[in-house]
Design a protein around this motif. Structure first.
Motif, mmCIF file in Angstrom:
data_model
loop_
_atom_site.group_PDB
_atom_site.id
_atom_site.type_symbol
_atom_site.label_atom_id
_atom_site.label_comp_id
_atom_site.label_asym_id
_atom_site.label_seq_id
_atom_site.Cartn_x
_atom_site.Cartn_y
_atom_site.Cartn_z
ATOM 1 N N LEU A 226 0.818 -1.216 0.000
ATOM 2 C CA LEU A 226 0.000 0.000 0.000
ATOM 3 C C LEU A 226 0.850 1.265 0.000
ATOM 4 C CD1 LEU A 226 -2.711 1.485 0.262
ATOM 5 C CD2 LEU A 226 -2.563 1.158 2.739
ATOM 6 N N GLY A 227 1.815 1.344 0.912
ATOM 7 C CA GLY A 227 2.627 2.557 1.014
ATOM 8 C C GLY A 227 3.431 2.828 -0.247
ATOM 9 N N ASN A 228 4.065 1.800 -0.790
ATOM 10 C CA ASN A 228 4.844 1.975 -2.012
ATOM 11 C C ASN A 228 3.957 2.353 -3.189
ATOM 12 O OD1 ASN A 228 7.412 1.443 -0.946
ATOM 13 N ND2 ASN A 228 7.100 -0.754 -1.088
ATOM 14 N N GLN A 229 2.774 1.773 -3.263
ATOM 15 C CA GLN A 229 1.853 2.133 -4.339
ATOM 16 C C GLN A 229 1.421 3.588 -4.224
ATOM 17 O OE1 GLN A 229 -1.293 -0.798 -5.169
ATOM 18 N NE2 GLN A 229 -0.001 -2.389 -4.249
ATOM 19 N N LEU A 230 1.302 4.091 -3.008
ATOM 20 C CA LEU A 230 0.946 5.501 -2.826
ATOM 21 C C LEU A 230 2.080 6.416 -3.285
ATOM 22 C CD1 LEU A 230 -0.973 5.417 0.570
ATOM 23 C CD2 LEU A 230 -1.906 5.998 -1.685
ATOM 24 N N PHE A 231 3.321 6.045 -3.051
ATOM 25 C CA PHE A 231 4.431 6.841 -3.564
ATOM 26 C C PHE A 231 4.376 6.913 -5.098
ATOM 27 C CE2 PHE A 231 6.799 6.401 0.528
ATOM 28 C CZ PHE A 231 7.142 7.741 0.671
ATOM 29 N N LEU A 232 4.085 5.801 -5.740
ATOM 30 C CA LEU A 232 4.016 5.772 -7.199
ATOM 31 C C LEU A 232 2.826 6.584 -7.695
ATOM 32 C CD1 LEU A 232 4.980 2.039 -7.718
ATOM 33 C CD2 LEU A 232 6.401 4.039 -8.159
ATOM 34 N N TYR A 233 1.728 6.546 -6.965
ATOM 35 C CA TYR A 233 0.574 7.367 -7.340
ATOM 36 C C TYR A 233 0.889 8.852 -7.156
ATOM 37 C CZ TYR A 233 -4.158 9.247 -7.498
ATOM 38 O OH TYR A 233 -5.277 9.973 -7.825
ATOM 39 N N GLY A 234 1.644 9.185 -6.112
ATOM 40 C CA GLY A 234 2.055 10.575 -5.919
ATOM 41 C C GLY A 234 2.878 11.083 -7.104
ATOM 42 N N LEU A 235 3.798 10.262 -7.578
ATOM 43 C CA LEU A 235 4.586 10.615 -8.761
ATOM 44 C C LEU A 235 3.672 10.758 -9.980
ATOM 45 C CD1 LEU A 235 7.189 10.957 -10.416
ATOM 46 C CD2 LEU A 235 7.408 8.458 -10.417
ATOM 47 N N ALA B 297 7.805 3.312 11.900
ATOM 48 C CA ALA B 297 8.811 2.313 11.539
ATOM 49 C C ALA B 297 9.471 2.794 10.248
ATOM 50 C CB ALA B 297 8.154 0.952 11.334
ATOM 51 N N ASN B 298 10.541 2.138 9.842
ATOM 52 C CA ASN B 298 11.139 2.448 8.539
ATOM 53 C C ASN B 298 10.321 1.751 7.458
ATOM 54 O OD1 ASN B 298 12.064 -0.010 9.617
ATOM 55 N ND2 ASN B 298 14.004 0.061 8.514
ATOM 56 N N SER B 299 9.101 2.229 7.308
ATOM 57 C CA SER B 299 8.093 1.591 6.474
ATOM 58 C C SER B 299 7.256 2.655 5.787
ATOM 59 C CB SER B 299 7.198 0.691 7.335
ATOM 60 O OG SER B 299 6.029 0.328 6.642
ATOM 61 N N SER B 300 6.991 2.467 4.502
ATOM 62 C CA SER B 300 6.174 3.431 3.765
ATOM 63 C C SER B 300 4.733 3.445 4.266
ATOM 64 C CB SER B 300 6.218 3.132 2.262
ATOM 65 O OG SER B 300 5.776 1.810 1.994
ATOM 66 N N PHE B 301 4.301 2.369 4.904
ATOM 67 C CA PHE B 301 2.941 2.294 5.447
ATOM 68 C C PHE B 301 2.736 3.376 6.508
ATOM 69 C CE2 PHE B 301 -0.443 0.538 8.127
ATOM 70 C CZ PHE B 301 -1.345 0.033 7.197
ATOM 71 N N SER B 302 3.649 3.444 7.480
ATOM 72 C CA SER B 302 3.497 4.472 8.510
ATOM 73 C C SER B 302 3.896 5.853 7.993
ATOM 74 C CB SER B 302 4.283 4.105 9.769
ATOM 75 O OG SER B 302 5.584 3.664 9.503
ATOM 76 N N TRP B 303 4.758 5.914 6.981
ATOM 77 C CA TRP B 303 5.108 7.204 6.354
ATOM 78 C C TRP B 303 3.843 7.888 5.854
ATOM 79 C CZ3 TRP B 303 4.706 10.468 2.347
ATOM 80 C CH2 TRP B 303 5.732 11.383 2.091
ATOM 81 N N TRP B 304 3.005 7.141 5.140
ATOM 82 C CA TRP B 304 1.818 7.746 4.555
ATOM 83 C C TRP B 304 0.734 8.036 5.591
ATOM 84 C CZ3 TRP B 304 1.017 10.068 0.071
ATOM 85 C CH2 TRP B 304 1.979 9.906 -0.920
ATOM 86 N N ALA B 305 0.633 7.201 6.612
ATOM 87 C CA ALA B 305 -0.327 7.496 7.678
ATOM 88 C C ALA B 305 0.026 8.819 8.351
ATOM 89 C CB ALA B 305 -0.340 6.358 8.692
#
Length: 292
Positions: A10-19, A248-256
């Motif tokens: 989920l988190g990585n897909q959100l980064f790609l959607y942001g781009l 955490a060092n995780s894109s999941f919590s980055w986006w939250a």
């Protein structure tokens, strides 16, 4: 045309959607390849539709042309003789921002592009937050989260994300292990309590049983443990509604944390000073974060 390879969780897909959103803002024709990134990753699927997010999908013929992946006999012979003439472009090896990605055209983008700099425009960020939250109320009104949501809203709440599970496998441990240690979480909790004595910590994890044992004697701690097909999305939105965040060092919590950072400039968003063991990743950090 630009084609982005959709991949990851989920988190990585959100980064790609942001781009994707930033490239649209810049006036580019951009589409997603929703298949290639999941062929060798059977545990993951494209999930942004669950958030109500949609994007233009590249057709097979467009992908084949961009990647020179035609399977007819003549194309196979040509590739053997002259090599593949694809237009793949891979993210920088150090994982940091690469301005070429926003300037190039006629390209197939392969990577995770984990930096806010890839969606630097304020209007794009506002649209991202709105897009991500399209279906939020539907998830948050369900019976298994409604009461907890209210509790989080009434508390000086802190989401604490502890990523174990897949991070403990040999390959992932080499990349992500030894960063978010017990000492990291202890120091982060102390920093939050120093500034917010009434803080209540809500622990989210893919190994919640371990967390319950680890923090069973810790005051002002609640454990979030949902089940069901959409439990990850519900936990994601619950995390985003907390006032402070220990990531955490995780894109999941980055986006939250990203979702809530704009709502409260007094919030603490604590991150580990190193994101991975194998890459520098300095551009994954944002101005609203506190590194320890």
């Amino acid at each position: 045309m630009i084609i982005i390879k959709m991949q990851g969780g989920l988190g990585n897909q959100l980064f790609l959607y942001g781009l994707y959103k930033e490239l649209l803002f810049l006036g580019r024709e951009v589409k997603m390849d929703n298949n290639a990134g999941f062929i060798e990753d059977p545990l993951r699927d494209p999930v942004l539709s669950k958030l109500g997010i949609s994007y233009d999908l590249a057709e097979d013929k467009e992908i084949r042309k961009m990647r020179d992946s035609y399977m007819d006999p003549l194309s196979r012979i040509r590739r053997k003789l002259t090599g593949r003439k694809n237009k793949d472009y891979y993210e920088a090896l150090d994982g940091n921002f690469d301005e070429t990605v926003l300037k190039a055209d006629d390209i197939y983008l392969n990577g995770y592009f984990q930096s806010e700099k890839y969606f630097n425009d304020d209007s794009v960020r506002q649209e991202l937050r709105a897009d991500i939250c399209k279906n939020k109320e539907r998830y948050m009104s369900e019976s298994d989260v409604a009461d907890l949501r209210q509790e989080i809203a009434n508390a000086n709440s802190v989401s604490m994300h502890i990523r174990r599970g897949d991070y403990l496998t040999p390959v992932s441990k080499e990349t992500y292990g030894g960063i978010c240690t017990d000492e990291y979480y202890e120091k982060a909790m102390d920093l939050v309590k120093e500034k917010n004595p009434d803080a209540r910590f809500y622990i989210f994890s893919n190994d919640i049983d371990w967390c319950k044992e680890k923090y069973k004697d810790t005051d002002n701690v609640s454990f979030v443990s949902l089940t069901g097909d959409d439990s990850d999305i519900k936990e994601f939105f619950l995390m985003s509604e907390c006032r402070h965040h220990i990531l955490a060092n995780s894109s999941f919590s980055w986006w939250a944390a990203f979702l809530s950072a704009a709502d409260d400039n007094k919030s603490l968003n604590i991150v580990p000073s190193k994101w991975t063991n194998t890459r520098q990743m300095k551009d994954i950090y944002a101005s609203w974060m506190t590194r320890i």
